[in-house]
Design an enzyme around this catalytic site. Structure first.
Site, PDB file in Angstrom:
ATOM      1  N   HIS A   3       0.959   0.913 -13.140  1.00 30.62           N
ATOM      2  CA  HIS A   3       1.736  -0.264 -13.560  1.00 30.62           C
ATOM      3  C   HIS A   3       3.213   0.128 -13.588  1.00 30.62           C
ATOM      4  O   HIS A   3       3.564   1.189 -14.113  1.00 30.62           O
ATOM      5  CB  HIS A   3       1.272  -0.747 -14.945  1.00 30.62           C
ATOM      6  CG  HIS A   3       2.009  -1.953 -15.430  1.00 30.62           C
ATOM      7  ND1 HIS A   3       1.747  -3.223 -14.948  1.00 30.62           N
ATOM      8  CD2 HIS A   3       3.025  -2.075 -16.316  1.00 30.62           C
ATOM      9  CE1 HIS A   3       2.569  -4.077 -15.532  1.00 30.62           C
ATOM     10  NE2 HIS A   3       3.354  -3.415 -16.364  1.00 30.62           N
TER      11      HIS A   3
ATOM     12  N   GLY B 119       0.779  -1.239   0.000  1.00 29.69           N
ATOM     13  CA  GLY B 119       0.000   0.000   0.000  1.00 29.69           C
ATOM     14  C   GLY B 119       0.801   1.275   0.000  1.00 29.69           C
ATOM     15  O   GLY B 119       0.310   2.321   0.432  1.00 29.69           O
TER      16      GLY B 119
HETATM   17  C1  GRF Z   1       4.427  -1.621  -6.952  1.00 28.33           C
HETATM   18  O1  GRF Z   1       5.522  -1.867  -7.816  1.00 28.33           O
HETATM   19  C2  GRF Z   1       3.161  -1.670  -7.750  1.00 28.33           C
HETATM   20  O2  GRF Z   1       3.291  -1.166  -9.062  1.00 28.33           O
HETATM   21  C3  GRF Z   1       2.934  -3.134  -7.810  1.00 28.33           C
HETATM   22  O3  GRF Z   1       3.162  -3.550  -6.473  1.00 28.33           O
HETATM   23  C4  GRF Z   1       4.257  -2.767  -5.965  1.00 28.33           C
HETATM   24  C5  GRF Z   1       3.969  -2.313  -4.560  1.00 28.33           C
HETATM   25  O4  GRF Z   1       2.894  -1.440  -4.578  1.00 28.33           O
HETATM   26  N1  GRF Z   1       1.647  -3.487  -8.291  1.00 28.33           N
HETATM   27  P1  GRF Z   1       2.263  -0.900  -3.186  1.00 28.33           P
HETATM   28  O5  GRF Z   1       3.428  -0.572  -2.257  1.00 28.33           O
HETATM   29  O6  GRF Z   1       1.424  -2.014  -2.628  1.00 28.33           O
HETATM   30  O7  GRF Z   1       1.483   0.307  -3.555  1.00 28.33           O
END
Ligand code: GRF
Length: 195
Positions: A112, A12
């Site tokens: 993405h 998150g």
């Molecule tokens: C990020 O690289 C996002 O693009 C991918 O998961 C990773 C962590 O995202 N889908 P977050 O910290 O959960 O926002």
């Protein structure tokens, strides 16, 4: 003021970037709920800490969701309950229910971690993206915010930003550099769509 619902599956950090931007008044919106599809998603803790409704629709709970349709029905019901103006997929790894994609056309966005149309589509998520970028010998990578349509990572591009791939980069170092950009452009995109 626009109403957001944010979907997440993991840590998150993109969600946190949005929460922080809303709290400093940079985004003219409020987050009505954060919905996660995996138990233990730290995104839910971030929501609770921010006083935002944190909803778990656990895709692995075969008692509650014996099949994909049951999961999709519940996910759709939770989203519709908040009637969001904009749905933000922030590190969300399940495929959205088709009825949500059609009912919220051009009101769902996704972040993405590549320069779409490169390294996207089925199987390209998280570290798999950066592994492929490094294996291909790319000199740059980056992140993309795009609309969600019926495909996977195929909707119209809203915002893209590149970063260099450096000699000696590992999946971890590249992922960290791209993640910084993700945090920037997800906030800029939501801000723009909530003007
Ligand atoms: C990020 O690289 C996002 O693009 C991918 O998961 C990773 C962590 O995202 N889908 P977050 O910290 O959960 O926002």
């Amino acid at each position: 003021m626009k109403k957001l619902v944010v979907l997440a599956s993991g840590g998150g950090s993109n969600l946190q970037s949005i929460i922080d931007a809303v709290n400093r008044g940079e985004i003219n919106a409020r987050i009505s709920a954060v919905i996660a599809d995996r138990a233990g998603a730290f995104a839910l803790e971030r929501a609770k800490s921010a006083g935002i409704a944190a909803v778990l629709v656990n895709r692995r709970d075969k008692n509650e969701f014996p099949d994909k349709n049951a999961f999709n029905r519940k996910m759709a019901a939770e989203i519709n309950e908040h009637a969001p103006d904009l749905i933000v997929l922030a590190g969300y790894l399940s495929i959205l229910p088709p009825e949500i994609v059609s009912n919220y056309k051009n009101r769902i966005i996704n972040i993405h971690p590549s320069l779409i149309p490169k390294f996207c589509g089925m199987g390209f998520y998280g570290s798999k993206v950066h592994e492929a970028v490094l294996a291909a010998g790319e000199t740059e990578s980056g992140a993309t915010v795009h609309y969600v349509d019926e495909g996977v990572d195929t909707g119209g591009i809203i915002l893209q930003r590149s970063v260099p791939v450096k000699n000696g980069d590992t999946v971890e170092t590249l992922a960290a550099r791209v993640l910084e950009i993700e945090h920037e452009i997800i906030v800029e995109a939501v801000k723009k769509l909530c003007l």
